[in-house]
Write an enzyme that holds these catalytic residues in place. Structure first.
Site, mmCIF file in Angstrom:
data_model
loop_
_atom_site.group_PDB
_atom_site.id
_atom_site.type_symbol
_atom_site.label_atom_id
_atom_site.label_comp_id
_atom_site.label_asym_id
_atom_site.label_seq_id
_atom_site.Cartn_x
_atom_site.Cartn_y
_atom_site.Cartn_z
ATOM 1 N N GLU A 256 0.970 -1.181 -0.001
ATOM 2 C CA GLU A 256 -0.215 -0.095 0.118
ATOM 3 C C GLU A 256 0.701 1.485 -0.025
ATOM 4 O O GLU A 256 0.863 2.116 0.855
ATOM 5 C CB GLU A 256 -0.821 -0.029 1.143
ATOM 6 C CG GLU A 256 -1.884 -1.249 1.189
ATOM 7 C CD GLU A 256 -3.109 -1.002 2.225
ATOM 8 O OE1 GLU A 256 -2.719 -0.060 3.017
ATOM 9 O OE2 GLU A 256 -4.007 -1.825 2.182
ATOM 10 N N GLU B 163 -8.813 -4.727 -1.942
ATOM 11 C CA GLU B 163 -9.440 -4.536 -0.944
ATOM 12 C C GLU B 163 -11.103 -3.772 -1.219
ATOM 13 O O GLU B 163 -11.082 -2.669 -1.505
ATOM 14 C CB GLU B 163 -8.679 -3.375 0.095
ATOM 15 C CG GLU B 163 -7.833 -4.220 0.866
ATOM 16 C CD GLU B 163 -6.978 -3.344 2.042
ATOM 17 O OE1 GLU B 163 -7.599 -2.334 2.231
ATOM 18 O OE2 GLU B 163 -6.076 -3.733 2.251
#
Length: 820
Positions: free
Chosen positions: A156, A225
């Site tokens: 991320e 996600e």
């Protein structure tokens, strides 16, 4: 890590990105990708995944969780790897218990599912320090998440990479080259990294990802996600995401060409011990996921998504073989049509209008689309699923007392830190908390003395002095001469604290002891390793005859942790090292800094267990020496006015729990219990009424369903009769209680035009009089039942030419309980 001999072999071996680890029974396994999909053994696949984090549940729960995920239509389980759990100190490894990663992977493999391994080791995840071990902060020359010699790890990274500029770009290229150079034979993924270098796949995280495109045309669209809900912070509300909107978001992604979706979370679980990050992240990490914190299926979220997955899989051949043709069906309506060479066809009909239904014409047939919804037609003709039409039941959960056993409490008062303790560190000035504790405890005492002249005016009836303390967070308790003067807390909006309160000083030497409390270390933010915690000052006394007195730079002593912690009062062995006070504490004045202990027997049955901590203040819980986590009875502040599935979802939408404790119930894993004499230890910071703590069972109290007589169903899809007249198969209403329960009563039933929602249904103008008796006949005494939604089952059509539905609410009771 570039220097595994100096630092962590775990980091060196698994340092970066996300790995597809696909576990197949055959030794031959080829995993590649093209622009359409991940390719497994030469076959393009639409993959449905769900996040289950192994340390957030117990090994005894894993098999059941994975099986429920498989039953929900998942192909893949996704998990992070939790570095700080696996290497709590340099060179000392932990792969046991909840950190037995190999056992977890094998559990997934035995279920016949694939594994998506997010190695990180930076994970964010609302996990303490973002998954980094705190000792990493003290490696000489280190700077987290950028291009410096001691540090090479990632996940991320996009937002951080932009902040670091050229160093960030250089770093991400190094990480990608290192990962690919490991020759794992499977693809690597970088989420939230727009410039992920080839052949790494960049992927999307968010509530919606249909606007996302990979950075190269030959990479597949991946959603690592898809947020099923949101995390919870102490002092905040609980966030829920309507399943209609979540299903709509997934269908939007699929119709745009998406081929991999991972629900974050599919089972959120529990932040046991001191693993919650933030700061201020709750011990519960439920996330409004399809499987709740306790391991129970959450309906209708689990069931509705299961039907979505079945519908998507019916379209799989078309989705991975063709690009969609997009047709306009109206100002806010579209069709995405997938035609493929063998003559098949699949279509997604979308209504983006959040306020009104739409009637559209497609393939010479009319279709009614609810607001903010997508209908799926695997044959471009029959609707088998609509994202806004929920046909599965809603389960109502409750917490009930597990027994009539009254816990017999004993108490031990924590010693207020004393400057006479020669084990203390003493220095001039105030020190940053984590630099002193190295996160071995949430607690750090700051201790100093103040000499007061006996002639001070406030000693003769004047205004008492005031102390003002500046702290970087997260909570602070102020003791003067052994007595609690007051407390102050940071918040999810601002972790910093300004304490301003009177102090009760006497002539001569006075001891000031400040107990600084961490509530989880930060897990996200540029250079969060440099963020401060604890009392950094200034600390100033006001109201003395000579004006203000700055205590910041005088001599301070420090005690790491509590005396009770050093004596292991939370363990089976340590609890016998002190003399506990016995007696009835009900009605007694509540004392700060108090240890409580009690013994209890394991309740019968298999229902999940929790502790009801509403009567307590703030502290920590242990059972048989294992830490349940932090508790804090702080009341939620937010906006809980209604919730609609329509319109763009963001976390402030659909809040619940306003005016209630952010978290009241704390999960007690049954596998931690022995049949009798289980030790429960509580450390209470503020003062609470332990006599009102209770052990409760989670159970299904009732189930509801609200299904139209024309509800779309996969049973109406006939792949061999395309273009031919078909007989419509009536949908059914399905009700089922939990194992060991049965349907004991029908509280409401109406076939006609009922209104309202579960728990507040009302009859409409149209109602079949024998609705109630029909449901009673079919369902009473059964664990599960089904009734076809057809007028003949309800004594005829109560209102011809009117769209009807069945609404029902049933009561679930234990099998040992008599009928209502």
């Amino acid at each position: 890590m570039r220097e595994p001999s100096r630092h962590s072999p775990l980091a060196a071996a698994t340092a970066a990105l996300t790995l597809f680890l696909l576990l197949l029974p055959s030794a031959k396994c080829g995993v590649t990708y093209d622009r359409k999909a991940i390719i497994i053994n030469g076959q393009r696949r639409i993959l449905i995944s769900g996040s289950i984090h192994y340390p957030r549940s117990t090994p005894e729960m894993w098999e059941g969780l994975v099986q429920k995920a498989k039953d929900g239509g998942l192909d893949v389980i996704q998990t992070y790897v939790f570095w700080n759990g696996h290497e709590p100190s340099p060179g000392k490894y932990n792969f046991e218990g909840r950190y037995d990663l190999v056992r977890f992977i094998r559990t997934v493999q035995r279920a016949g599912l694939y594994l998506h391994l997010r190695i990180g080791p930076y994970i964010c995840g609302e996990w303490n320090f973002g998954g980094f071990p705190v000792w990493l902060k003290y490696v000489p020359g280190i700077s987290f998440r950028t291009d410096n010699e001691p540090f090479k790890i990632e996940n991320e990274y996009g937002p951080e990479g932009k902040a670091f500029g050229a160093a960030g770009h250089s770093y991400v290229n190094w990480a990608a080259n290192m990962a690919v150079g490991m020759n794992t034979g499977v693809p690597w993924v970088m989420c939230k990294e727009d410039d992920a270098p080839d052949p790494v796949i960049n992927a999307c995280n968010g509530f919606y990802c249909d606007a996302f495109s990979p950075n190269k045309p030959y990479k597949p669209m991946m959603w690592t996600e898809a947020w099923s809900g949101w995390f919870t912070e102490f002092g905040g509300t609980v966030h829920q995401r309507p399943v209609e909107d979540l299903a709509f978001a997934v269908a939007r992604f699929i119709q745009k060409g998406g081929s991999f979706i991972n629900y974050y979370m599919y089972h959120g679980g529990t932040n046991f011990g001191r693993t919650a990050g933030g700061p201020f992240i709750t011990t519960s990490y439920d996330y409004d996921a399809p499987i709740d914190e306790f391991g129970s299926i959450r309906e209708p979220k689990h069931g509705h998504l299961k039907e979505l997955h079945r519908a998507i899989k019916l379209c799989e051949n078309a989705l991975v073989s063709a690009d969609p043709t997009v047709l306009s069906l109206g100002p806010y309506q579209q069709a995405h049509v997938f035609n493929y060479q063998t003559g098949g066809c699949a279509a997604f009909l979308a209504n983006y209008n959040p306020k009104s239904y739409a009637r559209v014409l497609f393939n010479n047939m009319h279709y009614n689309l609810p607001p903010w919804s997508i209908s799926i037609l695997p044959d471009c003709r029959n609707v088998v699923f609509n994202t806004a039409k929920v046909g599965v039941q809603t389960s109502q959960m409750q917490m009930l007392g597990s027994s009539n056993e009254q816990l017999l409490w004993e108490r031990y008062d924590e010693e207020i830190a004393s400057m006479a303790d020669n084990s203390l560190l003493t220095t001039t000035g105030l020190l940053e908390q984590i630099n002193v504790t190295r996160d071995t405890s949430d607690y750090l005492w700051y201790i100093t003395s103040v000499d007061v002249n006996s002639n001070e005016r406030f000693l003769s009836g004047g205004q008492p002095p005031v102390i003002i303390i500046q702290s970087a967070g997260h909570a602070l308790h102020v003791f003067v001469n052994g007595q609690l003067s007051g407390s102050a807390y940071g918040s999810k909006e601002n972790r910093r604290i300004t304490y301003n309160g009177n102090v009760n000083l006497h002539g001569g030497s006075n001891r000031i002891a400040l107990l600084s409390v961490a509530v989880g270390l930060p897990n996200v933010g540029t250079h969060f390793e440099s963020w401060n915690t604890g009392v950094l000052g200034p600390v100033v006394l006001h109201g003395l005859d000579d004006g203000k007195r700055d205590l910041t730079w005088q001599q301070w002593s420090y005690q790491v942790g509590l005396k009770g912690e050093s004596m292991n009062l939370n363990s089976l062995e340590g609890t016998s090292s002190v003399e506990w006070m016995q007696g009835d504490f009900a009605g007694q004045a509540q004392q700060p800094l108090t240890w409580f202990k009690a013994y209890f027997d394991a309740p019968g049955g298999q229902e999940p267990l929790a502790l009801d901590m509403r009567s307590m203040g703030k502290g920590q819980i242990w059972i048989n020496g294992q830490s349940i986590g932090r508790y804090w009875t702080v009341y939620a502040n937010g906006d809980c006015r209604g919730c609609s599935y329509t319109g763009t979802y963001r976390s402030p939408k659909c809040q619940t729990g306003c005016g209630e404790p952010t978290q009241r119930w704390y999960h007690v894993p049954r596998s931690w219990l022995q049949p009798s004499r289980n030790l429960l230890v509580i450390f209470e910071e503020l003062g609470g009424d332990a006599t009102k703590i209770s052990l409760v069972k989670q159970s299904v109290s009732g189930v509801c369903a609200d299904v139209s007589e024309w509800h779309p169903t996969i049973r109406n899809w006939h792949p061999d009769s395309y273009g031919k007249p078909e007989e419509f198969r009536r949908p059914k209403v399905h009700l089922h209680c939990a194992p060991g329960q049965f349907i004991s009563a029908i509280k409401f039933a109406s076939f006609g035009t009922p209104s309202g929602a579960c728990g507040s249904f009302l009859q409409g103008a149209c109602h079949a009089p024998n609705s109630h008796s029909t449901l009673e006949k079919k369902c009473i005494g059964q664990e599960r039942c089904e009734v076809a939604i057809t007028p003949s089952n309800f004594g005829g059509d109560p209102c011809p030419n009117v769209m009807k539905k069945i609404a029902v609410e049933a009561v679930c009771s234990p099998a040992t309980q008599p009928l209502h």
